[in-house]
Motif scaffolding. Sequence first.
Motif, short mmCIF file in Angstrom:
data_model
loop_
_atom_site.label_atom_id
_atom_site.label_comp_id
_atom_site.label_asym_id
_atom_site.label_seq_id
_atom_site.Cartn_x
_atom_site.Cartn_y
_atom_site.Cartn_z
N PHE A 51 4.40 25.78 82.57
CA PHE A 51 5.52 26.62 82.12
C PHE A 51 6.58 26.77 83.20
CE2 PHE A 51 4.40 30.56 84.22
CZ PHE A 51 3.02 30.65 84.18
N LEU A 72 16.88 26.52 84.72
CA LEU A 72 16.99 27.92 85.14
C LEU A 72 17.15 27.97 86.66
CD1 LEU A 72 14.26 29.62 82.92
CD2 LEU A 72 16.66 29.17 82.42
N THR A 98 0.80 25.33 77.09
CA THR A 98 1.03 25.66 78.50
C THR A 98 2.51 25.60 78.88
OG1 THR A 98 0.57 23.37 79.06
CG2 THR A 98 -1.25 24.91 79.27
N SER A 99 3.38 25.17 77.96
CA SER A 99 4.79 25.02 78.31
C SER A 99 5.56 26.33 78.31
CB SER A 99 5.49 24.07 77.33
OG SER A 99 5.00 22.76 77.48
N LEU A 100 5.02 27.34 77.62
CA LEU A 100 5.75 28.60 77.50
C LEU A 100 5.15 29.65 78.43
CD1 LEU A 100 5.94 28.56 73.61
CD2 LEU A 100 7.79 28.07 75.20
N HIS A 101 6.02 30.51 78.98
CA HIS A 101 5.53 31.58 79.85
C HIS A 101 4.73 32.57 79.01
CE1 HIS A 101 5.17 34.65 82.82
NE2 HIS A 101 5.84 33.94 83.70
N PRO A 102 3.45 32.79 79.38
CA PRO A 102 2.60 33.63 78.51
C PRO A 102 3.02 35.09 78.45
CG PRO A 102 1.43 33.01 80.51
CD PRO A 102 2.71 32.22 80.50
N MET A 103 3.75 35.58 79.48
CA MET A 103 4.04 37.01 79.51
C MET A 103 5.45 37.36 79.07
SD MET A 103 2.19 37.42 83.05
CE MET A 103 1.34 38.93 83.38
N LEU A 104 6.27 36.37 78.73
CA LEU A 104 7.63 36.65 78.26
C LEU A 104 7.71 36.33 76.77
CD1 LEU A 104 9.63 34.93 81.16
CD2 LEU A 104 9.44 37.38 80.75
N GLU A 139 13.06 36.24 75.04
CA GLU A 139 13.48 36.35 76.44
C GLU A 139 13.68 34.97 77.05
OE1 GLU A 139 11.46 40.50 78.01
OE2 GLU A 139 10.12 38.87 77.49
N GLN A 140 12.76 34.06 76.73
CA GLN A 140 12.85 32.72 77.31
C GLN A 140 14.05 31.96 76.74
OE1 GLN A 140 8.92 30.83 77.91
NE2 GLN A 140 7.96 32.69 77.15
N GLU A 160 17.45 33.64 78.03
CA GLU A 160 17.74 33.31 79.42
C GLU A 160 18.26 31.87 79.55
OE1 GLU A 160 14.47 33.44 82.20
OE2 GLU A 160 15.84 33.38 83.91
N THR A 161 17.63 30.96 78.80
CA THR A 161 18.06 29.57 78.87
C THR A 161 19.47 29.40 78.31
OG1 THR A 161 15.75 28.99 78.51
CG2 THR A 161 17.34 27.21 78.37
N HIS A 214 1.48 33.60 72.55
CA HIS A 214 0.13 33.54 72.01
C HIS A 214 0.07 33.98 70.55
CE1 HIS A 214 0.09 37.79 73.58
NE2 HIS A 214 -0.38 37.96 72.37
N ARG A 253 4.47 26.69 68.26
CA ARG A 253 4.87 26.76 69.67
C ARG A 253 5.67 25.52 70.06
NH1 ARG A 253 -0.01 29.25 73.31
NH2 ARG A 253 -1.10 29.87 71.43
N VAL A 288 9.29 25.24 71.70
CA VAL A 288 9.63 24.40 72.86
C VAL A 288 10.85 23.54 72.54
CG1 VAL A 288 8.83 22.44 74.23
CG2 VAL A 288 7.32 24.37 73.86
N LEU A 295 13.89 25.60 72.72
CA LEU A 295 14.26 25.82 74.12
C LEU A 295 14.96 24.60 74.70
CD1 LEU A 295 11.11 27.75 75.31
CD2 LEU A 295 13.45 28.49 75.71
#
Lengths: 330, 327
Positions: free
Chosen positions: A219, A228, B104-110, B114-115, B118-119, B156, B163, B167, B170
């Motif tokens: 990620f 970014l 695994t490409s995405l931030h698990p906590m955002l 948000e992702q 930001e992009t 998740h 997902r 991606v 994004l």
Amino acid sequence: MLAFLVKRLLNAVGVMLAVAFLAFMIFRFVGDPVELMLNEQASQAQRDELRMRLGLDRSFFVQFGTFVFNAMRGDFGISYRNQQEVFTLIVERFPATFELVLVATFLSLAIGIPLGVYSAIRRESLGAQAIQFISVLGVSLPSFALGILFILLFSVTLQWLPAFGRGETVALGWWTTGLLTPSGRLALILPGLTLSLFQITLVMRLVRAEMLETMRTEFIRFARARGLPDGSIHFRHALRNCLMPVITVTGLQIGNLIAFALVTETVFQWPGMGLLFVQAVTFVDIPVMAAYLIIVSFIFVTLNTLVDLTYALVDPRLRQDALAGGAHGR
Amino acid sequence: MSGAPPLLAVDHLEVVFDTRHGPLRALDHVSLEISAGEILGVVGESGAGKSLTGTAIIGLLDPPGRIAGGEIRLNGQRIDNLPPEAMRKLRGKRIGAIFQDPLTSLHPMLTIGEQLIETIRTHLPLDAAAARARAIDLLTEVGIPAPEVRIDHHPHQFSGGMRQRVVIALALAGEPDLIVADEPTTALDVSIQAQITTLLKRICRERGAAVMLVTHDMGVIAETADRVAVMYAGRIIETGPVEAVTRAPRHPYTRGLMASIPSMRVREASLHQIDGAMPRLTAIPPGCAFNPRCLGASARCRVEKPMLEALPHAVACWHPVAGGPHG
Ligand SMILES: Nc1ncnc2c1ncn2[C@@H]1O[C@H](COP(=O)(O)OP(=O)(O)O)[C@@H](O)[C@H]1O
Ligand SMILES: [Mg+2]
């Protein structure tokens, strides 16, 4: 989850009982309390009378049971030295130790996290190498030596900061705080820094290791592929992923800091629980020693248990397992 | 092939890994071109250098890997030697990337919002509200149901296929002209793979964006790509329009790959499977790297390296299979 909770609580109770046993053994067998409490001219009848009053004539198990029961109510007896209730003595000293630990924890995060991030993302730089080197020094230098060095430099030579004591404190109910007065805040700096030094290096190395690992994840690679800026990748994306273990370790370390505060408090004559304990040792004030042992262990065990339980609750892997049925990421 | 330069031109690209035992050449004179709106399939066994080619194009090659020779040009402008900050601004804005594993490409906590936001705001001058509206449009475009709600969910809470759609959204956030998709369906369920390739194809058509579609599955290429480049041991060994290459593969290795397409396997029943494995970087044989596995290898193949021809359907082989369907 429930099984885990029960197991963890039983564990904590077990540890506390073991500590209580140790404290009880000190109480019971290091010096005879009757000898310590009566003067030398006391008659045998007086001795027997006191022995009975203290319950020392009863069986070992009954005595231990009574000890544990009283400890749970906060009754640790009377200090031999100044005839005050031990529990009150310790509670009076608790705010000083707690504030010192709080400041040290704050310093360790405020200094350790940025240093850890820096040494991870500029791994090859001279600065990062210097930090690594100093952190090794920080770990190997005993904290009393460091405290004395600080006093020599900042108090004796430069005369910037006080060398001992808490400065002026303000009472808030039973709590006393040095955070609200200028002299109280100044007095916190040197002992806080001394106590936090090991913790700073700990946080720093933890953040560094976690950052290095996170920077290798997909990620982060995908975030870079989206263009970014580095600042966001390092602090918003990577660091966020590292905070969980940092919080865990910091929580666990609070118990350690309370225990290690003993040395710092001695060097800086900081009127906390640790100093009380050291003074108690010099006067063989056994009730105070036993109570300190039990209270510090209790704080330690409680924190450990709480951190473990929270961790199990918020662990993203557990959450994600439940929701998506796949274990991945961190 | 004349007039305006192609959208992407990779010219004799060489990528080297510096190791303790000296440099290892992982890409050897890789040349390819992609025009606007075109899908180029890049195919080959695992370890052939497909991902490395994509990584070099998006400028994310990390040490010990480095570009040791050749050029990469986007719209005629060289991008392989740009300063890091200029290259960063280009990534996501002009070249989007899609990786293999959406788990695994995405931030698990955002949250995905948000992702996305930001992009979007990194590349386009939009305020938060406008960026959010755009993020919802993107999610609609890639086929996420109820995007106004889903935008505030964490990765998740999505299935694997969904997902991968996120991606893709994004990757599209900065409106790139080129998308490098590295095995975008390999990690997905077979039933979902077709949906994702169809989506990529539709986006390419609707937006006029070019796609470099990396895969080891010749079947995906046959269904999706306009042109194909076949890689073997760090080199392109055959390239051309997809029907020409699938109908009349000229390199023995490509012919072997064809056998991996289920629909063609019936007709290819007589064709041998390729024995052996691709050589490791440390043990690439002299001459044609394929020669130890090739039934038609001659003395020349073991000594002299064949170069890729400059033809629309080109091959790097001393004894290419003659024209006509399967020789
Ligand atoms: N960091 C690295 N160090 C050394 N060799 C590498 C590294 N990354 C990739 N390689 C080598 O480069 C070659 C091409 O890899 P890659 O592009 O990932 O293949 P694929 O076609 O499967 O995507 C492989 O032989 C691989 O071993
Ligand atoms: Mg790959």
